[in-house]
Motif scaffolding. Structure first.
Motif, short mmCIF file in Angstrom:
data_model
loop_
_atom_site.label_atom_id
_atom_site.label_comp_id
_atom_site.label_asym_id
_atom_site.label_seq_id
_atom_site.Cartn_x
_atom_site.Cartn_y
_atom_site.Cartn_z
N TYR A 587 11.27 -8.04 1.93
CA TYR A 587 11.26 -8.59 3.29
C TYR A 587 12.68 -8.83 3.75
O TYR A 587 13.50 -9.42 3.04
CB TYR A 587 10.46 -9.89 3.34
CG TYR A 587 10.51 -10.56 4.69
CD1 TYR A 587 9.84 -10.00 5.78
CD2 TYR A 587 11.25 -11.73 4.88
CE1 TYR A 587 9.90 -10.60 7.04
CE2 TYR A 587 11.30 -12.34 6.12
CZ TYR A 587 10.64 -11.76 7.21
OH TYR A 587 10.70 -12.35 8.44
N CYS A 594 8.96 -5.65 6.52
CA CYS A 594 8.53 -5.72 5.12
C CYS A 594 8.27 -4.29 4.65
O CYS A 594 7.41 -3.59 5.20
CB CYS A 594 7.27 -6.57 4.98
SG CYS A 594 6.67 -6.70 3.27
N VAL A 606 -2.20 -10.05 4.83
CA VAL A 606 -1.32 -10.65 5.83
C VAL A 606 -2.15 -11.44 6.82
O VAL A 606 -3.23 -10.99 7.25
CB VAL A 606 -0.50 -9.57 6.58
CG1 VAL A 606 0.17 -10.17 7.82
CG2 VAL A 606 0.57 -8.99 5.66
N LEU A 644 2.02 -13.86 3.85
CA LEU A 644 1.94 -12.64 3.04
C LEU A 644 1.41 -13.05 1.66
O LEU A 644 2.00 -13.91 1.00
CB LEU A 644 3.32 -11.99 2.92
CG LEU A 644 3.42 -10.62 2.26
CD1 LEU A 644 2.64 -9.58 3.04
CD2 LEU A 644 4.88 -10.20 2.12
#
Length: 840
Positions: A587, A594, A606, A644
């Motif tokens: 990231y 990402c 996500v 995430l």
């Protein structure tokens, strides 16, 4: 009971004989591939491990076989049938298969073991020329296996009851109907397989080891272990619980030609002198079956009371006695009470409670039996018991409760004394007999073996857990791109620790790498492999490899580790290499991008700030270790504040619901608002798990942050040496804006050297970028050349070559990372001046 050492390796396959074995997990993926399977179907392990087993079935038979297998195997641990397999060259091979569902040592995730025997009839001895092995009349040469018809006639003529005939290679040649009924397999289905393949069970390993000894010296053997019943629903059938005898079969010339296995109806059928008391019922068979020491000890006392004794107690020596390999124990001994059982409703006779210790004098029956290493009977009128109860206050309960007969039996296994068992009678007027002592010794031997195994498992589990914890991150690194929380949940203690891991790795340019991986298997081997791979990932990440390239290098490493392991352990049948899955994501808080790639691993999840949850569309790469297959990386732009989630497959494979349902529960837990990420982790585990998992779980949840535009400054520079001075001025002005004038001197030198290097050796366009990230200042110079600069020590008469050496001395860290369009050389400084932007 006679205890055999660990059986040696299987004898080499005779010419024309091979056992084909493969293992398949519960999802139909091949996890093991033997040499016999390779010879039968032509696939190398690297070509089939990690692939669906269905690809081995012929097109027109695959679906029918799957339906038949699903119908037969539903709720069972055994399957048998005939399938048509496809050879690598396209040929069709019809083969009969046996399949056993098994759980590896320690209760790991279950898998199916597929077996079949591929044999070709050996040439008749008379067809061989004189002087060749097995030729008629040659002495001292290995005899050819006799024909199945001859061996069956000899066996059925010489032995009663359940019969099975095994050749000199320990493979089954013939079985009678009793054997077929006991194992729920026909003779044709068992023929050509060894005992450990016909009935996978530790008892089978012991029986097979005794067979080998019968063939060595021709002497018959008795096995105190019972013949293992088939696992397909008949564990309590009429053939269960029968001790086994093994008899050498000889031809007319007295030569050993095979072994006859006989399971008797009961002890009355044993020859004179071999009489032995059997357990009164199935209750005794449970003693010593648990990997838990306390439960094993209690199983012994529960089996003895009231069937054998009115009172039973089990006392154990400290574990260090076993570790020291102690044999007989002399002198006063202190034992800890592990279990007790009594027929009295108000509690046990002995005042020593479970968990407390008691010291036995040197002349007490307990100390004497431990010193001699064998059990003994004692009557209340005898001098030994009278002296003990008269001199030892802790033994007064024996006389007070009216105990008239006592047995003391040492707990011994594999040359080690673990403790002692006491059995007493006061309610039953009959004194103990020698047969009672034999039964107590049999019960105690089983419990001793169970306790020994439980202690071994406990030590190994503790060692593995310690190793696992030392290899996992002890603390998450300090970085500002992501807010992170993690959880590691070991599997059920029976399964043992596996090779799941996670990691958070700070990278250059304020970026952060997230890693989650899983090594197939449990125990020290899986944990050690995990540690090697985690170190390799950190090393590869340190050189700023993109996710797809990093997984490619990791794939090569796993292949090398598998090859080294095969070389160390030998090319034994069933060697399947190392199975590894991994997800690697990077990231960038500057671009909010990402980049992620995976190797046989579940995709990340996500949740965006608007509460929309989904799985990232990460291309599914193959598991690591197969080789020759590419990995693909994907870029996803994430809004600031997105969640995430990276995890291992143990989170999605609970016993009581399917993967889709587990995914839905996980996403629902991620969407729910929470003040901290630790709360989110706990909610995910609570939502998806209803009990301790069968496999380890690694969970990594991160909330993304973004660097504001005023923290990043960049300038495009022409490839002209005259631009170096303006570049230094740009850097100085930007530091003034950020209030970091104290860093101006070092920054000017670093920028000057990096820009000069790019102009001299790089290719345009050239860009200078500065990032102010918390207490870190990063200077980056990018160009389109892929040539990596190397630091060298300049000689005294050199005019150049000191630039990168100067950068390395001035900056805290520096390096090069390659991009799709070229490279970036960066240098990082740690700021000592307080950050005036903190809290802005």
């Amino acid at each position: 009971m006679e205890h055999l050492p660990t059986p040696p390796d299987e004898p080499p396959e005779p010419p024309g004989t091979a056992t084909v074995t493969a293992t398949v997990d519960e999802h139909g993926i091949v996890t093991g591939w033997s040499e016999g399977a390779r010879r039968l179907l032509g696939y190398e392990p690297s070509q089939i491990i990690g692939r669906p087993a269905a690809r081995l079935l012929a097109d027109d038979t695959g679906e029918a076989a799957r339906r038949a297998a699903g119908h037969q195997a539903a709720g069972k641990d055994q399957w048998k049938g005939t399938v048509v397999l496809r050879h690598q060259d396209g040929r069709r091979l019809e083969q009969h298969l046996l399949a056993y569902r098994r759980t590896p040592t320690g209760g790991a995730a279950a898998e199916w073991r597929l077996l079949c025997a591929v044999t070709s009839p050996p040439p008749h001895p008379e067809s061989r020329p004189p002087g060749t092995p097995g030729a008629p009349g040659e002495r001292g040469q290995q005899e050819e296996p006799a024909g199945p018809r001859e061996l069956k006639e000899w066996a059925f003529a010489q032995s009663p009851c359940i019969l099975a005939v095994f050749g000199t290679d320990l493979r089954l040649i013939a079985a009678n109907t009793g054997m077929e009924r006991a194992l729920s397999l026909t003779e044709a289905e068992m023929r050509g397989l060894r005992m450990v393949d016909i009935a996978p069970h530790p008892v089978s390993e012991e029986i097979q080891a005794r067979m080998r000894r019968v063939l060595q010296d021709g002497e018959p053997r008795w096995s105190e272990a019972f013949l293992p019943a088939a696992r397909a629903g008949c564990a309590d059938g009429p053939e269960s619980g029968r001790p086994v005898s093994l008899t050498a079969l000889r031809d007319g010339a007295g030569r050993l030609r095979g072994v006859c296995l006989t399971a008797y109806q009961g002890h009355e059928e044993r020859p004179e002198g071999e009489q032995r008391v059997l357990l009164p019922d199935e209750a005794g068979a449970a003693a010593g079956t648990s990997p838990d020491i306390a439960r094993t000890a209690q199983e012994l006392t529960d089996a003895a009371v009231p069937r054998l004794a009115d009172f039973a107690a089990l006392d154990l020596l400290p574990a260090r006695g076993e570790e020291a390999g102690a044999g007989a124990v002399a002198g006063p001994v202190t034992l800890r009470r592990a279990a007790v059982r009594s027929v009295l409703e108000k509690g046990p006779e002995s005042p020593v409670a479970v968990g407390n210790s008691s010291t036995y004098p040197a002349l007490s029956p307990v100390a004497e039996c431990l010193a001699k290493g064998r059990g003994a009977l004692y009557e209340m009128t005898g001098p030994a018991l009278a002296r003990w109860t008269g001199e030892d206050p802790e033994a007064a309960w024996i006389r007070e409760r009216g105990t008239h007969s006592l047995m003391v039996v040492p707990l011994r296994t594999r040359g080690t004394t673990l403790g002692a068992a006491l059995f007493g009678r006061h309610h039953n007027p009959a004194p103990f007999t020698r047969q009672d002592l034999q039964l107590a010794e049999e019960l105690t031997a089983r419990a001793a073996l169970g306790i020994h195994n439980a202690r071994h498992y406990t030590r190994e589990h503790t060692t593995t857990m310690t190793l696992q914890r030392s290899l996992l991150p002890q603390a998450l690194p300090d970085q500002a791109a992501l807010e992170i929380a993690s959880r590691y949940l070991p599997a059920d203690t029976l399964a043992g620790v596996s090779g799941d891991w996670f990691d958070v790795i700070p990278l250059s340019g304020a970026r952060v790498a997230l890693v989650v991986g899983d090594v197939v298997g449990h125990g020290i081997r899986a944990s050690a492999t995990m540690g090697r791979l985690r170190t390799a990932v950190r090393t590869l990440a340190d050189v700023d490899l993109p996710p797809d390239e990093l997984l490619t290098h990791l794939d090569d490493l796993v292949i090398h580790l598998s090859a080294d392991e095969a070389t160390t352990e030998g090319a034994a049948e069933g060697a399947a290499g190392i199975g590894v899955t991994c997800l690697y994501a990077v990231y960038d808080p500057v671009t909010r991008c990402c980049t992620h790639a995976r190797a046989g691993h579940p995709p990340p999840a996500v949740v965006t700030p608007d509460a929309a949850a989904h799985l990232l569309d990460t291309p599914a790469g193959p598991p690591l270790g197969l080789g020759g297959l590419p990995f693909e990386a994907t870029e996803t732009e994430l809004p600031e504040g997105s969640l995430l989630a990276l995890y291992t497959d143990g989170l999605l494979e609970p016993r009581d619901h399917d993967i889709d349902e587990a995914l839905d529960k996980m996403l629902a837990a991620l969407v729910r608002p929470a003040h901290t990420l630790d709360t989110v982790c706990d909610r995910v585990l609570t939502a998806t798990l209803t009990h301790r998992p069968d496999d380890d779980i690694a969970l990594l949840i991160a909330r993304t942050h973004a660097l504001s535009a005023d923290r990043v400054a960049s300038w495009d520079l022409p490839p002209d040496p005259a631009v170096v001075a303006p570049a230094r001025q740009h850097a100085t002005d930007q530091l003034t804006t950020w209030g970091l004038t104290r860093a101006a001197f070092i920054t000017e030198l670093v920028v000057s050297e990096l820009v000069t290097n790019a102009i001299r050796y790089g290719k345009p366009p050239i860009q200078l970028r500065m990032i102010h990230h918390n207490t870190t200042l990063i200077c980056e110079v990018s160009d389109t050349s892929s040539t990596t600069p190397h630091m060298r020590r300049a000689r005294s008469h050199d005019e150049g070559g000191r630039g990168l050496l100067l950068v390395a001395q001035l900056a805290d860290h520096w390096g090069t990372r390659h991009t799709p369009t070229g490279k970036t050389v960066w240098a990082e400084q740690t700021l000592t001046t307080p950050d005036p932007w903190a809290g802005a």
